[in-house]
Design a protein around this motif. Structure first.
Motif, PDB file in Angstrom:
ATOM      1  N   MET A 138       0.810  -1.221   0.000  1.00  0.00           N
ATOM      2  CA  MET A 138       0.000   0.000   0.000  1.00  0.00           C
ATOM      3  C   MET A 138       0.846   1.275   0.000  1.00  0.00           C
ATOM      4  O   MET A 138       0.464   2.288  -0.583  1.00  0.00           O
ATOM      5  CB  MET A 138      -0.939   0.026   1.204  1.00  0.00           C
ATOM      6  CG  MET A 138      -0.247   0.353   2.512  1.00  0.00           C
ATOM      7  SD  MET A 138      -1.350   0.968   3.786  1.00  0.00           S
ATOM      8  CE  MET A 138      -1.860  -0.537   4.565  1.00  0.00           C
ATOM      9  N   TYR A 146      -4.806   2.732  -5.132  1.00  0.00           N
ATOM     10  CA  TYR A 146      -5.294   1.843  -4.079  1.00  0.00           C
ATOM     11  C   TYR A 146      -6.802   1.664  -4.183  1.00  0.00           C
ATOM     12  O   TYR A 146      -7.318   0.542  -4.097  1.00  0.00           O
ATOM     13  CB  TYR A 146      -4.925   2.414  -2.715  1.00  0.00           C
ATOM     14  CG  TYR A 146      -5.082   1.441  -1.573  1.00  0.00           C
ATOM     15  CD1 TYR A 146      -4.134   0.450  -1.337  1.00  0.00           C
ATOM     16  CD2 TYR A 146      -6.180   1.495  -0.720  1.00  0.00           C
ATOM     17  CE1 TYR A 146      -4.273  -0.450  -0.295  1.00  0.00           C
ATOM     18  CE2 TYR A 146      -6.326   0.603   0.320  1.00  0.00           C
ATOM     19  CZ  TYR A 146      -5.371  -0.361   0.530  1.00  0.00           C
ATOM     20  OH  TYR A 146      -5.509  -1.258   1.557  1.00  0.00           O
ATOM     21  N   GLU A 150      -6.608  -2.134  -5.469  1.00  0.00           N
ATOM     22  CA  GLU A 150      -6.493  -2.998  -4.291  1.00  0.00           C
ATOM     23  C   GLU A 150      -7.769  -3.079  -3.475  1.00  0.00           C
ATOM     24  O   GLU A 150      -8.147  -4.155  -3.005  1.00  0.00           O
ATOM     25  CB  GLU A 150      -5.342  -2.506  -3.411  1.00  0.00           C
ATOM     26  CG  GLU A 150      -5.194  -3.234  -2.080  1.00  0.00           C
ATOM     27  CD  GLU A 150      -4.689  -4.664  -2.201  1.00  0.00           C
ATOM     28  OE1 GLU A 150      -5.121  -5.379  -3.115  1.00  0.00           O
ATOM     29  OE2 GLU A 150      -3.878  -5.064  -1.351  1.00  0.00           O
TER      30      GLU A 150
END
Length: 266
Positions: A138, A146, A150
């Motif tokens: 991260m 992100y 993610e």
């Protein structure tokens, strides 16, 4: 991926794929059918046998989908994929999330009633929930990356188990607002003293981001009693859900730390 078990060191891997596309083109097997998956399941069976089910057991050291992808794809090409193959990378992360769900369920079947949540590295209990994941990658991503890449995979992986719980080594205090936006986030973990991690977290971003949210902060603080108490006084903001994980050099110092922590509550 083949693990390298150097004596005295944590296991490491060499990325088996040169690109995201190469990873997607390979034959997919459930994690429990791979060598490392079988090894993990054997270890669970061993500890269940040795403890006769009397001690709580957590899941293995679970990695987030992006962490996992960064181990599988050659580093330069992994990061280039955010720009030149975003659709392929999203597909790979989604695939990893589904494989992670399957292997987590496989572990849960074995562990049974001795299972504690959210897992390795977090203060865990039968009464807690969530799937703990290490998400160290991260700190190399922008908030936009992100959120786009993610976060959907993390949310998918955590949803069947009550929501994600997120850990990162080092100083990730600049990412608290980003992580806070994960849906159904149950817990975050970080280091808050130099003995815990030489590049430990700054405290204000955590209190500002997580106080009043219901997200539990699992604060790891290695050091003497005065260090622990000082850090906790800074962390314990109004409406902050806080678990303090300490490590002292002697049982006597640990007992003193425990006593003084409880005095803070009075």
């Amino acid at each position: 991926a083949d693990y390298h078990w150097t004596e005295g060191q944590a296991p490491a891997v060499e990325a088996p794929f040169r690109s995201v596309d190469e990873a997607l083109e390979t034959e997919i097997r459930p994690v429990g059918e791979t060598d490392i998956g079988k090894h993990t399941l054997r270890m669970i069976e061993y500890f269940l046998d040795q403890t006769h089910g009397r001690l709580p057991i957590s899941l293995t050291d679970t990695q987030s989908p992006t962490n996992t992808a960064s181990f599988l794809v050659e580093t330069s090409n992994f990061y280039m994929a955010f720009y030149d193959n975003p659709d392929g990378l999203k597909k790979l992360l989604a695939l990893i999330a589904e494989l992670l769900i399957g292997f987590t369920r496989k572990q849960m079947e074995l562990i049974g009633d001795t299972l504690v949540y959210p897992g390795h590295g977090f203060a865990s209990s039968r009464s807690f929930s969530g799937l703990g994941m290490s998400d160290d990658v991260m700190i190399t991503l922008s908030a936009e990356q992100y959120r786009e890449f993610e976060m959907p995979a993390i949310q998918t992986a955590g949803e069947p188990f009550g929501g994600p719980a997120i850990h990162s080594c080092g100083n990730w205090s600049g990412r608290t607002e980003m992580v806070k936006k994960i849906a159904d986030l149950v817990m975050v973990d970080g280091a808050f003293s130099w003995e815990t991690d030489p590049n430990c977290n700054l405290i204000p971003p955590f209190t500002e981001s997580f106080a009043g949210t219901g997200v539990v902060l699992n604060a790891r603080i290695v050091g003497d009693t005065d260090v622990v108490i000082d850090k906790v006084k800074q962390l314990w903001a109004p409406n902050m859900k806080l678990i303090v994980v300490t490590y002292s050099k002697t049982p006597e110092e640990q007992a003193q730390t425990y006593l003084r922590l409880n005095q803070l509550r009075q």
